[in-house]
Design a protein around this motif. Sequence first.
Motif, PDB file in Angstrom:
ATOM      1  N   VAL A  14       0.848  -1.203   0.000  1.00  0.00           N
ATOM      2  CA  VAL A  14       0.000   0.000   0.000  1.00  0.00           C
ATOM      3  C   VAL A  14       0.879   1.246   0.000  1.00  0.00           C
ATOM      4  N   LEU A  15       1.886   1.268   0.858  1.00  0.00           N
ATOM      5  CA  LEU A  15       2.800   2.417   0.889  1.00  0.00           C
ATOM      6  C   LEU A  15       3.487   2.595  -0.462  1.00  0.00           C
ATOM      7  N   ASN A  16       3.872   1.485  -1.072  1.00  0.00           N
ATOM      8  CA  ASN A  16       4.536   1.547  -2.369  1.00  0.00           C
ATOM      9  C   ASN A  16       3.615   2.150  -3.429  1.00  0.00           C
ATOM     10  N   LEU A  17       2.331   1.795  -3.380  1.00  0.00           N
ATOM     11  CA  LEU A  17       1.364   2.393  -4.316  1.00  0.00           C
ATOM     12  C   LEU A  17       1.216   3.886  -4.066  1.00  0.00           C
ATOM     13  N   LYS A  19       3.280   5.872  -2.820  1.00  0.00           N
ATOM     14  CA  LYS A  19       4.507   6.597  -3.167  1.00  0.00           C
ATOM     15  C   LYS A  19       4.370   7.208  -4.563  1.00  0.00           C
ATOM     16  N   GLU A  20       3.616   6.537  -5.429  1.00  0.00           N
ATOM     17  CA  GLU A  20       3.458   7.006  -6.801  1.00  0.00           C
ATOM     18  C   GLU A  20       2.423   8.105  -6.942  1.00  0.00           C
ATOM     19  N   GLU A  76       6.400  12.008   4.512  1.00  0.00           N
ATOM     20  CA  GLU A  76       7.867  11.881   4.522  1.00  0.00           C
ATOM     21  C   GLU A  76       8.282  10.715   5.415  1.00  0.00           C
ATOM     22  N   LYS A  77       7.598  10.578   6.539  1.00  0.00           N
ATOM     23  CA  LYS A  77       7.876   9.459   7.446  1.00  0.00           C
ATOM     24  C   LYS A  77       7.601   8.129   6.745  1.00  0.00           C
ATOM     25  N   GLY A  78       6.550   8.082   5.930  1.00  0.00           N
ATOM     26  CA  GLY A  78       6.225   6.884   5.167  1.00  0.00           C
ATOM     27  C   GLY A  78       7.285   6.563   4.128  1.00  0.00           C
ATOM     28  N   LEU A  79       7.795   7.594   3.462  1.00  0.00           N
ATOM     29  CA  LEU A  79       8.873   7.398   2.483  1.00  0.00           C
ATOM     30  C   LEU A  79      10.133   6.868   3.166  1.00  0.00           C
ATOM     31  N   LYS A  80      10.428   7.454   4.330  1.00  0.00           N
ATOM     32  CA  LYS A  80      11.593   6.994   5.093  1.00  0.00           C
ATOM     33  C   LYS A  80      11.397   5.541   5.538  1.00  0.00           C
ATOM     34  N   TYR A  81      10.171   5.212   5.974  1.00  0.00           N
ATOM     35  CA  TYR A  81       9.848   3.847   6.390  1.00  0.00           C
ATOM     36  C   TYR A  81      10.061   2.873   5.229  1.00  0.00           C
ATOM     37  N   LEU A  82       9.589   3.246   4.046  1.00  0.00           N
ATOM     38  CA  LEU A  82       9.791   2.389   2.871  1.00  0.00           C
ATOM     39  C   LEU A  82      11.271   2.183   2.586  1.00  0.00           C
ATOM     40  N   GLU A  83      12.039   3.252   2.701  1.00  0.00           N
ATOM     41  CA  GLU A  83      13.482   3.153   2.461  1.00  0.00           C
ATOM     42  C   GLU A  83      14.138   2.235   3.495  1.00  0.00           C
TER      43      GLU A  83
END
Length: 160
Positions: A14-17, A19-20, A76-83
């Motif tokens: 879900v986070l990956n989706l 992100k787009e 931003e926290k979600g992007l960092k989490y994905l990374e």
Amino acid sequence: MEKPKVKGHLKLLVLNLLKEKPLHGYGIMVELEKRYSIPHPSPGTIYPILTSLKKSGLIKSIGEGKRDKKLYSITEKGLKYLEEHKEELREALELVEKFKEFSNLGGRELAKVVKDILDSIDKLSEEQKEALAFEISEFTRRVRLILLGEIPRREKDVRD
């Protein structure tokens, strides 16, 4: 066989989706099915995941979309989490690809027939159960041979 961490994988997918681009809940369900071949993700699965991601600060609601549906966006926290979890995301994406390939090989039909067997097992005669046991045994034997690299001959091949 150990059950995969489905909810953890779904959170990452879900986070990956998101992100787009921002999506509403239904859009997420559609994309999960379309891109990752996750069969019929239900609101009862997706909305609790969205709630959890929102509470964790990994996504946020950014307003209303069509028909007053909430749009969700990654933070931003979600992007960092994905990374930080890119290896787990890679594993989730690999698992999704394996399930897609399994589905293409007839895996969904196999799952349906197993469900049909479970639903009707108590209604089968002893003769039907014996026939089913034989077919399952033959099927598993042939599949194991294929996995070992030996292609069993089919009845059609024998007749030709």
